[in-house]
Design a protein around this motif. Sequence first.
Motif, mmCIF file in Angstrom:
data_model
loop_
_atom_site.group_PDB
_atom_site.id
_atom_site.type_symbol
_atom_site.label_atom_id
_atom_site.label_comp_id
_atom_site.label_asym_id
_atom_site.label_seq_id
_atom_site.Cartn_x
_atom_site.Cartn_y
_atom_site.Cartn_z
ATOM 1 N N PRO A 17 0.847 -1.185 0.000
ATOM 2 C CA PRO A 17 0.000 0.000 0.000
ATOM 3 C C PRO A 17 0.890 1.245 0.000
ATOM 4 O O PRO A 17 2.012 1.217 0.511
ATOM 5 C CB PRO A 17 -0.797 -0.115 1.296
ATOM 6 N N ARG A 18 0.400 2.319 -0.578
ATOM 7 C CA ARG A 18 1.174 3.556 -0.672
ATOM 8 C C ARG A 18 0.517 4.663 0.142
ATOM 9 O O ARG A 18 -0.696 4.864 0.070
ATOM 10 C CB ARG A 18 1.304 3.988 -2.121
ATOM 11 N N MET A 19 1.361 5.371 0.885
ATOM 12 C CA MET A 19 0.895 6.513 1.648
ATOM 13 C C MET A 19 2.122 7.344 2.012
ATOM 14 O O MET A 19 3.158 6.787 2.395
ATOM 15 C CB MET A 19 0.171 6.067 2.924
ATOM 16 N N SER A 20 1.997 8.653 1.914
ATOM 17 C CA SER A 20 3.102 9.514 2.328
ATOM 18 C C SER A 20 3.231 9.445 3.850
ATOM 19 O O SER A 20 2.258 9.140 4.560
ATOM 20 C CB SER A 20 2.867 10.949 1.884
ATOM 21 N N LYS A 21 4.404 9.762 4.350
ATOM 22 C CA LYS A 21 4.599 9.758 5.799
ATOM 23 C C LYS A 21 3.712 10.805 6.473
ATOM 24 O O LYS A 21 3.167 10.559 7.543
ATOM 25 C CB LYS A 21 6.069 9.969 6.138
ATOM 26 N N ASP A 22 3.553 11.966 5.835
ATOM 27 C CA ASP A 22 2.680 12.994 6.403
ATOM 28 C C ASP A 22 1.238 12.499 6.516
ATOM 29 O O ASP A 22 0.576 12.721 7.529
ATOM 30 C CB ASP A 22 2.709 14.267 5.554
ATOM 31 N N ASP A 23 0.762 11.833 5.462
ATOM 32 C CA ASP A 23 -0.602 11.295 5.497
ATOM 33 C C ASP A 23 -0.739 10.189 6.542
ATOM 34 O O ASP A 23 -1.776 10.058 7.183
ATOM 35 C CB ASP A 23 -1.018 10.778 4.125
ATOM 36 N N ALA A 24 0.312 9.389 6.713
ATOM 37 C CA ALA A 24 0.280 8.330 7.725
ATOM 38 C C ALA A 24 0.176 8.926 9.130
ATOM 39 O O ALA A 24 -0.585 8.426 9.966
ATOM 40 C CB ALA A 24 1.517 7.440 7.607
ATOM 41 N N VAL A 25 0.912 9.999 9.372
ATOM 42 C CA VAL A 25 0.839 10.659 10.688
ATOM 43 C C VAL A 25 -0.554 11.251 10.901
ATOM 44 O O VAL A 25 -1.127 11.116 11.983
ATOM 45 C CB VAL A 25 1.936 11.733 10.841
ATOM 46 N N LYS A 26 -1.117 11.881 9.880
ATOM 47 C CA LYS A 26 -2.470 12.440 10.005
ATOM 48 C C LYS A 26 -3.473 11.330 10.315
ATOM 49 O O LYS A 26 -4.363 11.504 11.156
ATOM 50 C CB LYS A 26 -2.869 13.165 8.721
ATOM 51 N N TRP A 27 -3.342 10.187 9.609
ATOM 52 C CA TRP A 27 -4.236 9.062 9.884
ATOM 53 C C TRP A 27 -4.079 8.621 11.345
ATOM 54 O O TRP A 27 -5.077 8.401 12.040
ATOM 55 C CB TRP A 27 -3.947 7.877 8.950
ATOM 56 N N ALA A 28 -2.830 8.485 11.807
ATOM 57 C CA ALA A 28 -2.575 8.028 13.182
ATOM 58 C C ALA A 28 -3.159 9.001 14.204
ATOM 59 O O ALA A 28 -3.765 8.577 15.201
ATOM 60 C CB ALA A 28 -1.079 7.851 13.401
ATOM 61 N N GLU A 29 -2.992 10.281 13.980
ATOM 62 C CA GLU A 29 -3.572 11.286 14.882
ATOM 63 C C GLU A 29 -5.095 11.152 14.915
ATOM 64 O O GLU A 29 -5.700 11.169 16.004
ATOM 65 C CB GLU A 29 -3.189 12.692 14.420
ATOM 66 N N ASN A 30 -5.681 11.011 13.743
ATOM 67 C CA ASN A 30 -7.140 10.885 13.680
ATOM 68 C C ASN A 30 -7.630 9.585 14.308
ATOM 69 O O ASN A 30 -8.667 9.566 14.977
ATOM 70 C CB ASN A 30 -7.623 10.974 12.227
ATOM 71 N N TYR A 31 -6.891 8.496 14.101
ATOM 72 C CA TYR A 31 -7.378 7.218 14.624
ATOM 73 C C TYR A 31 -7.219 7.125 16.138
ATOM 74 O O TYR A 31 -8.096 6.590 16.820
ATOM 75 C CB TYR A 31 -6.733 6.011 13.933
ATOM 76 N N SER A 85 6.998 1.428 8.329
ATOM 77 C CA SER A 85 5.774 1.310 9.102
ATOM 78 C C SER A 85 5.814 2.435 10.127
ATOM 79 O O SER A 85 6.891 2.934 10.478
ATOM 80 C CB SER A 85 5.630 -0.063 9.766
ATOM 81 N N LEU A 86 4.663 2.857 10.571
ATOM 82 C CA LEU A 86 4.560 3.950 11.528
ATOM 83 C C LEU A 86 4.052 3.413 12.850
ATOM 84 O O LEU A 86 3.074 2.662 12.897
ATOM 85 C CB LEU A 86 3.575 5.007 11.006
ATOM 86 N N TYR A 87 4.731 3.791 13.922
ATOM 87 C CA TYR A 87 4.251 3.531 15.276
ATOM 88 C C TYR A 87 4.023 4.897 15.906
ATOM 89 O O TYR A 87 4.938 5.712 16.006
ATOM 90 C CB TYR A 87 5.270 2.719 16.070
ATOM 91 N N TYR A 88 2.787 5.155 16.298
ATOM 92 C CA TYR A 88 2.397 6.456 16.829
ATOM 93 C C TYR A 88 1.655 6.221 18.138
ATOM 94 O O TYR A 88 0.797 5.335 18.221
ATOM 95 C CB TYR A 88 1.476 7.158 15.832
ATOM 96 N N TYR A 89 1.972 7.017 19.159
ATOM 97 C CA TYR A 89 1.258 6.863 20.420
ATOM 98 C C TYR A 89 1.078 8.203 21.117
ATOM 99 O O TYR A 89 1.846 9.144 20.905
ATOM 100 C CB TYR A 89 1.948 5.857 21.337
ATOM 101 N N VAL A 90 0.043 8.246 21.935
ATOM 102 C CA VAL A 90 -0.317 9.463 22.652
ATOM 103 C C VAL A 90 -1.003 9.063 23.963
ATOM 104 O O VAL A 90 -1.710 8.060 24.027
ATOM 105 C CB VAL A 90 -1.223 10.362 21.767
ATOM 106 N N ASP A 91 -0.776 9.843 25.003
ATOM 107 C CA ASP A 91 -1.344 9.553 26.321
ATOM 108 C C ASP A 91 -2.656 10.288 26.558
ATOM 109 O O ASP A 91 -2.951 11.301 25.932
ATOM 110 C CB ASP A 91 -0.366 9.960 27.429
ATOM 111 N N SER A 92 -3.383 9.763 27.530
ATOM 112 C CA SER A 92 -4.589 10.387 28.052
ATOM 113 C C SER A 92 -4.420 10.494 29.561
ATOM 114 O O SER A 92 -3.876 9.578 30.182
ATOM 115 C CB SER A 92 -5.810 9.520 27.749
ATOM 116 N N PRO A 93 -4.883 11.573 30.165
ATOM 117 C CA PRO A 93 -4.788 11.687 31.621
ATOM 118 C C PRO A 93 -5.897 10.918 32.350
ATOM 119 O O PRO A 93 -6.123 11.141 33.536
ATOM 120 C CB PRO A 93 -4.921 13.197 31.848
ATOM 121 N N ALA A 94 -6.568 10.008 31.690
ATOM 122 C CA ALA A 94 -7.672 9.270 32.310
ATOM 123 C C ALA A 94 -7.214 8.626 33.625
ATOM 124 O O ALA A 94 -6.165 7.988 33.670
ATOM 125 C CB ALA A 94 -8.181 8.193 31.360
ATOM 126 N N PRO A 95 -7.991 8.766 34.671
ATOM 127 C CA PRO A 95 -7.612 8.166 35.956
ATOM 128 C C PRO A 95 -7.627 6.638 35.881
ATOM 129 O O PRO A 95 -8.361 6.046 35.086
ATOM 130 C CB PRO A 95 -8.674 8.687 36.928
#
Length: 157
Positions: A13-27, A65-75
């Motif tokens: 599959p083809r995707m630019s790195k910028d588009d992959a990051v946008k997808w990861a942020e959205n997902y 491949s892209l590995y993207y992660y983000v935290d939540s302050p959920a208790p």
Amino acid sequence: MSQGNDDRNAPLPRMSKDDAVKWAENYTAHMAEIAGVELTESSAKTNFEDCVGANDEVAEDGRYSLYYYVDSPAPTSEHTRIVRALRSELSKKGYDVTSYREFKDSEESAAFSARNKKNGYSVEADTVGSGKTKPQAFNFAVRTSCMLPPGVEQQQF
């Protein structure tokens, strides 16, 4: 590198790195929405990784491949509820649950991972931090399958 099929030279599959990051942020935002929690955008990390083949081959055509992660302050009291919600909703959206655990030690924590049957993308959600040295948070992560940037000729093996 073969995307789960037996042809190691099958088109990627083809995707630019910028588009992959946008997808990861959205997902990851979508996962947080399912869970009913907010994300701490400043905690987001983006890691592009080489695609390594079954015989440890690494192509020189720019695939990644892209590995993207983000935290939540959920208790921590919400972590079990979060993974239960993700397991329920993502299973309905074509994801196979690959790991699921709820822990109830001195503090509540949980872990969930799943893989999309169609595109091979994986998602993870789990408690991070020890609670003693680092405050616990909840982490949302996505990993893409091996992809090729647009306009690049795919190397054959």
